[in-house]
Scaffold this motif. Structure first.
Motif, short mmCIF file in Angstrom:
data_model
loop_
_atom_site.label_atom_id
_atom_site.label_comp_id
_atom_site.label_asym_id
_atom_site.label_seq_id
_atom_site.Cartn_x
_atom_site.Cartn_y
_atom_site.Cartn_z
N THR A 137 31.70 52.80 39.53
CA THR A 137 32.99 52.61 40.20
C THR A 137 32.76 52.34 41.69
N ALA A 138 31.82 53.06 42.28
CA ALA A 138 31.45 52.79 43.69
C ALA A 138 30.95 51.36 43.83
N PHE A 139 30.13 50.92 42.89
CA PHE A 139 29.61 49.54 42.90
C PHE A 139 30.76 48.54 42.80
N HIS A 140 31.67 48.79 41.87
CA HIS A 140 32.82 47.88 41.66
C HIS A 140 33.66 47.79 42.93
N GLU A 141 33.95 48.92 43.55
CA GLU A 141 34.78 48.91 44.76
C GLU A 141 34.04 48.24 45.91
N ALA A 142 32.74 48.44 46.00
CA ALA A 142 31.95 47.79 47.05
C ALA A 142 31.98 46.27 46.87
N ARG A 143 31.84 45.85 45.63
CA ARG A 143 31.87 44.40 45.35
C ARG A 143 33.23 43.82 45.73
N VAL A 171 27.74 46.21 52.26
CA VAL A 171 28.26 47.49 51.80
C VAL A 171 27.18 48.22 51.00
N LEU A 172 27.05 49.49 51.28
CA LEU A 172 26.15 50.35 50.52
C LEU A 172 26.93 51.02 49.40
N ALA A 173 26.51 50.76 48.17
CA ALA A 173 27.04 51.52 47.02
C ALA A 173 25.99 52.57 46.67
N SER A 221 30.78 39.31 37.71
CA SER A 221 32.07 39.99 37.51
C SER A 221 31.83 41.49 37.46
N SER A 222 32.90 42.24 37.68
CA SER A 222 32.91 43.67 37.36
C SER A 222 34.35 44.05 37.05
N ALA A 223 34.51 44.96 36.12
CA ALA A 223 35.85 45.40 35.71
C ALA A 223 35.86 46.92 35.58
#
Lengths: 151, 381
Positions: free
Chosen positions: B87-93, B104-106, B228-230
């Motif tokens: 989720t951190a990765f998705h929000e960073a992306r 951005v650092l995830a 993509s990320s979802a």
């Protein structure tokens, strides 16, 4: 050793999140509500239906009969509890799916709670609400024909 | 106009029970490796941080990052059960894609041995947690249902553990780098029927990190494009649900991620998926579209998901063998796919890996089909 079964209603605090059972004329039922608009059944009484948004959730009770969706026996230590104990997701007849403990008091020869076996349940088997565990959890017993060790 | 995004660099600590190391010490290893891997001049180049943790103390990210110079920038901490890191990765992306931040650092951090002696204790404010419903039992429930409904065998479930342990032998960072046999898996002690000990992940301490930024150029040798990320939370899981817990949330999240990336499951060369318990990988490979509903047991048995097979799943060893430090897991999965797509995965390298998928799902809230699920597609078009 599994938990013991009791028909003495536990004193659950107002914040206790577990499904509530009631004893009506010796029959154990689960409390909940049904949406007057779409008929969705749920084991709590929310202000609006989570499915259709209808604002008339009518308090009602479900059971005692239910069908097992699936089950397991948990064998690791959990704070405040002694393993192993049986757990099942049951679909109450025309009612909600809830988590319950499984107690096979049929194996308790003298009815003192000792010697109660942990019983595996099979999906699709029939159970009925039977009371509470000594921890206050809702508990079911299997119908005799649906014991996994039945011939 | 949105910005194309890429993973610039990744890093992780070792995985395992490491009570001698603090959360900051684990974090320093992961973040500095990621910064160097990304080619950043230093920590001051980071614009923002999204940190995932489940059991970390309040302020765990700020406490860990200050000593390596990540200060003054926005730091947002996220809890989303086992999907916290992804989720951190998705929000960073999304933050990079929208132009809000550039670098951005995830980050994922978890020190589980500081919190638990054994398995994760159930949440007492939860309708099921209050009944002593520990996590292994929900997967035991799924396994019982799969044995009944689809005839999945104990041996098929054990093969997930055998495969992922074998994969982890090639991963020097893994918690359990040793092979096991089907017989050993099934002979290990029962945890939640029918799941035995070697079919359940251990608790672990670790940190993992990724630097995400705009794609620098189509030919940049280090960038791994994020296609993509979802992210979804679970719908109601109740008497209307015919599938086991967690099946639908993974399928629906994957459908979104595949659609955004313009691919289908057959286009994917390598997967890192949430296999906290063996039955979890069986269910997840079905939900990701690698096989039909009920076919996950036969899929692992066929060798399809082994390294050397057509679509390897969990070449890192997965949660079962690399380890499952909850908040760090998602970014460990991202790191593995980045290494695989760059051809840097060493002894566990999947041949010709060009497209990789990460899937993480987490639960613990009764009544819904999972607290959260993230599916991400990485790789070149």
């Amino acid at each position: 050793m599994s938990d013991r079964l009791t028909l003495e209603p536990p004193e659950l605090g107002p914040a206790d999140p577990r499904p509530r059972l009631t004893l009506v004329d010796g029959v154990v039922l689960a409390s909940g509500s049904r949406c007057a608009a779409c008929g969705h059944a749920i084991a709590v009484v929310p202000p609006r239906c989570p499915v259709c948004g209808g604002d008339t959730m009518e308090g009602t009770s479900f059971g005692p009969g239910a069908t097992v969706f699936t089950a397991t026996i948990l064998r690791i230590p959990v704070p405040g509890r002694e393993p192993p104990y049986g757990l099942a997701y049951i679909d109450l007849d025309d009612g909600p799916r809830i988590l319950v403990h499984v107690i096979d008091s049929a194996s308790d020869d003298d009815g003192d709670g000792d010697g109660v076996a942990v019983l595996p349940l099979r999906p699709g088997g029939r159970v009925h609400l039977a009371g509470w565990t000594e921890h206050g959890d809702p508990a079911v017993r299997p119908s005799p024909a649906d014991r996994e060790d039945a011939p | 106009m949105t910005t194309e995004t890429a993973v610039w660099g990744v890093g992780t600590s070792l995985f395992g029970k490491q009570p001698q190391l603090s959360a900051p010490e684990l974090t320093w290893v992961a973040v500095l490796e990621a910064i160097d891997d990304a080619g950043l001049a230093g920590a001051s180049a980071i614009d923002a941080v999204y940190a995932g943790t489940v059991f970390g103390d309040p302020g765990v990210a700020q406490r860990a990052l200050q000593s390596i110079g990540v200060t003054s920038v926005p730091i947002i901490t996220i809890e989303n059960a086992c999907a916290s890191g992804t989720t951190a990765f998705h929000e960073a992306r999304l933050a990079v894609e929208s132009g809000r931040y550039e670098r951005v650092l995830a980050l994922g951090i978890e020190t589980m041995t500081a919190v638990f002696d054994g398995a994760i204790a159930p949440i007492r404010s939860d309708a099921e947690g209050a009944q002593g419903f520990a996590m292994p039992s929900i997967y035991g429930m799924s396994a019982t249902r799969y044995v009944h409904e689809f005839g999945v065998t104990s041996e098929q479930m054990a093969l997930v553990s055998v495969k992922n342990h074998r994969h982890a032998v090639g991963n020097p960072r893994a918690q359990h780098s040793r092979t096991v046999t089907v017989e050993q898996v099934l002979a290990s002690r029962m945890i939640a029927d029918p799941l035995t000990l070697y079919q359940c992940c251990s608790i672990a301490d670790a940190a993992a990190a990724a630097i995400i930024g705009p794609r620098r150029s189509p030919s940049h040798p280090r960038d791994v494009p994020i296609r993509s990320s979802a992210l979804r939370s679970g719908k109601l899981w109740d008497q209307r649900s015919s599938k086991v817990w967690g099946w639908d949330i993974v399928a629906e999240t994957a459908a979104l991620a595949y659609e955004q990336a313009g691919i289908g499951p057959s286009d994917v060369d390598v997967f890192e998926v949430h296999d906290a318990f063996t039955i979890g990988e069986i269910v997840t490979t079905e939900a990701l579209g690698l096989c039909e509903l009920g076919g996950g047991g036969r899929l692992v048995e066929s060798g399809h998901t082994s390294i050397g097979g057509p679509q390897p799943v969990n070449p890192s060893g997965g949660l079962l063998s690399r380890g499952h430090p909850l908040g760090a897991t998602g970014l460990a999965q991202i790191a593995e796919i980045v290494w695989q797509l760059r051809g840097e995965a060493g002894a566990r390298q999947v041949d010709d890996a060009r497209v990789g998928v990460v899937e993480t799902m987490g639960g613990g809230a009764a009544g819904v089909d999972g607290n959260g699920c993230v599916v991400a597609v990485l790789g070149r078009s």
